[in-house]
Design a protein around this motif. Structure first.
Motif, PDB file in Angstrom:
ATOM      1  N   SER A 144      30.446  52.379  49.750  1.00 37.51           N
ATOM      2  CA  SER A 144      30.151  52.575  48.487  1.00 37.51           C
ATOM      3  C   SER A 144      30.064  51.348  47.435  1.00 37.51           C
ATOM      4  N   SER A 163      17.182  44.387  51.503  1.00 36.20           N
ATOM      5  CA  SER A 163      15.484  44.827  50.761  1.00 36.20           C
ATOM      6  C   SER A 163      16.572  44.112  49.258  1.00 36.20           C
ATOM      7  N   GLY A 164      18.112  44.267  48.582  1.00 36.60           N
ATOM      8  CA  GLY A 164      18.167  44.247  47.446  1.00 36.60           C
ATOM      9  C   GLY A 164      18.052  45.356  46.932  1.00 36.60           C
TER      10      GLY A 164
HETATM   11  O1  LIG Z   1      20.087  45.480  49.917  1.00 37.98           O
HETATM   12  P1  LIG Z   1      19.972  46.927  50.796  1.00 37.98           P
HETATM   13  O2  LIG Z   1      18.419  46.758  51.335  1.00 37.98           O
HETATM   14  O3  LIG Z   1      20.152  47.925  49.807  1.00 37.98           O
HETATM   15  O4  LIG Z   1      20.695  47.499  51.831  1.00 37.98           O
HETATM   16  C1  LIG Z   1      22.262  47.237  51.610  1.00 37.98           C
HETATM   17  C2  LIG Z   1      22.482  48.469  51.512  1.00 37.98           C
HETATM   18  O5  LIG Z   1      22.925  48.980  52.929  1.00 37.98           O
HETATM   19  C3  LIG Z   1      24.107  48.911  53.677  1.00 37.98           C
HETATM   20  O6  LIG Z   1      24.420  50.471  53.362  1.00 37.98           O
HETATM   21  P2  LIG Z   1      24.025  51.433  54.154  1.00 37.98           P
HETATM   22  O7  LIG Z   1      22.764  52.375  53.715  1.00 37.98           O
HETATM   23  O8  LIG Z   1      24.056  51.214  55.159  1.00 37.98           O
HETATM   24  O9  LIG Z   1      25.253  52.991  53.746  1.00 37.98           O
HETATM   25  P3  LIG Z   1      26.137  53.189  53.851  1.00 37.98           P
HETATM   26  O10 LIG Z   1      27.242  52.705  53.057  1.00 37.98           O
HETATM   27  O11 LIG Z   1      26.627  54.384  54.646  1.00 37.98           O
HETATM   28  O12 LIG Z   1      26.838  52.631  54.930  1.00 37.98           O
HETATM   29  C4  LIG Z   1      24.505  48.056  52.543  1.00 37.98           C
HETATM   30  O13 LIG Z   1      26.407  48.460  52.765  1.00 37.98           O
HETATM   31  C5  LIG Z   1      24.388  47.640  51.281  1.00 37.98           C
HETATM   32  O14 LIG Z   1      25.649  49.197  50.647  1.00 37.98           O
END
Ligand SMILES: O=P(O)(O)OC[C@H]1O[C@H](OP(=O)(O)OP(=O)(O)O)[C@H](O)[C@@H]1O
Ligand SMILES: Nc1ncnc2c1ncn2[C@@H]1O[C@H](COP(=O)(O)OP(=O)(O)OP(=O)(O)O)[C@@H](O)[C@H]1O
Ligand SMILES: [Mg+2]
Length: 287
Positions: A144, A163-164
């Motif tokens: 987070s 994706s952002g």
């Molecule tokens: O640009 P986006 O497509 O939004 O992806 C980015 C997000 O994906 C991953 O988290 P994840 O969903 O793996 O959660 P985690 O923090 O629990 O590992 C990463 O830590 C970012 O927070």
């Protein structure tokens, strides 16, 4: 004598798990996969699979407890510089970036000098900032990360961006891309010769799967007077196959082409009179 097995680590759960199992399956390796098991054996290939946390894998490779792993390149850059990099696997593509609140005016990396940055990738950030001659205070957190600026913990963050949308939802903007990453085969520096031989076979199979994934088998009908032009647009593995159609003046052209290239040339194919264009998937491709 007991037959050697290659020990491969894949992520127990998370972003890499499903695609890692899929690539092994597509390589013809079937694994008895009791969900709660931490270890499994392949039925038809000398392979033992261990399900581990992505972040723990570099240490297991370093210690030689596993021989090879499917892992995010970004993790190797962060804590596995001594690990051997094998094939890139084409999935889990992302970047590791610096981001700041949308409301902040960003003029360049100098703006981060002396600021607080929250991240799970301290070595990557430090190395990047050092190269730029900048120093920042790092807050190391495990998850987070994107929430940190909103709760006053940091001025900016460094985390994975794909994706952002996570940045967007947290009112942040990407300001520096530090590196690009995808899933990769990571190899233990302690791998033995016998296991390396099994790994070579595995890498060969994976290469065939990856080649097939990015290529398509194309069939089309071409007027004979346009054949030369159409063939020039469609280089094949060696060269296209051309067969006469029952209808005079027409030929059938078969070839294998990278899918991206196919979409680039589709309009030109049609302009040159190509008809009945079929695009078929390829299961394995040995070149
Ligand atoms: O640009 P986006 O497509 O939004 O992806 C980015 C997000 O994906 C991953 O988290 P994840 O969903 O793996 O959660 P985690 O923090 O629990 O590992 C990463 O830590 C970012 O927070
Ligand atoms: N949003 C994303 N899009 C694409 N790839 C991603 C994304 N987030 C992470 N990855 C890639 O997948 C890997 C695993 O990410 P994931 O969030 O599943 O695990 P983790 O929490 O980092 O690791 P662990 O297995 O130690 O809990 C990352 O190291 C990165 O290479
Ligand atoms: Mg994650």
């Amino acid at each position: 004598m007991k037959k050697e097995k290659l020990r491969i680590a894949i992520q127990k759960s998370g972003r890499l798990n499903e695609d890692s199992l899929k690539i092994l399956k597509d390589a013809g390796i079937s694994i008895d996969n009791g969900k709660e098991q931490l270890k499994a054996t392949a039925r038809n290939f000398p392979l033992e699979v261990m399900y581990l946390r992505n972040g723990d894998i570099p240490q297991y490779l370093r210690d030689g407890v596993v021989d090879v792993a499917i892992i995010g390149e970004n993790v190797l850059i962060e804590k596995g510089k001594d690990i051997i990099q094998g094939q890139k696997l084409g999935f889990s593509k992302c970047r590791v970036s610096l981001a700041v609140p949308k409301s902040v005016k960003y003029n360049g990396i100098r703006d981060l000098d002396g600021k607080k940055i929250a991240t799970s990738y301290p070595n990557t950030v430090n190395e990047f900032l050092e190269k730029k001659g900048i120093s920042a205070e790092l807050h190391i957190i495990n998850g987070s990360v994107e929430i940190a600026p909103n709760i006053g913990l940091a001025d900016g963050i460094c985390d994975i961006v794909s994706s952002g949308s996570t940045l967007f939802k947290n009112n942040l903007k990407e300001v520096e891309v530090m590196l690009k990453s995808e899933a990769i085969l990571a190899i233990s520096p302690k791998i033995t010769g016998e296991r390396q031989a099994i790994l070579d076979k595995l890498q060969f199979r994976i290469k065939s799967v990856l080649n097939a994934r990015t290529s398509k088998y194309i069939l089309l009908n071409s007027p004979n007077d346009k054949l030369e032009k159409i063939i020039a647009l469609l280089p094949g593995m060696r060269s296209p196959t051309v067969l006469p159609l029952a209808e005079e003046g027409w030929s059938s052209v078969h070839t294998v082409i990278n899918e991206e290239r196919f979409w680039e040339v589709i309009d030109e194919l049609k302009e040159n009179g190509a008809e009945g264009i079929l695009v078929a998937p390829i299961e394995k491709m040995v070149i």
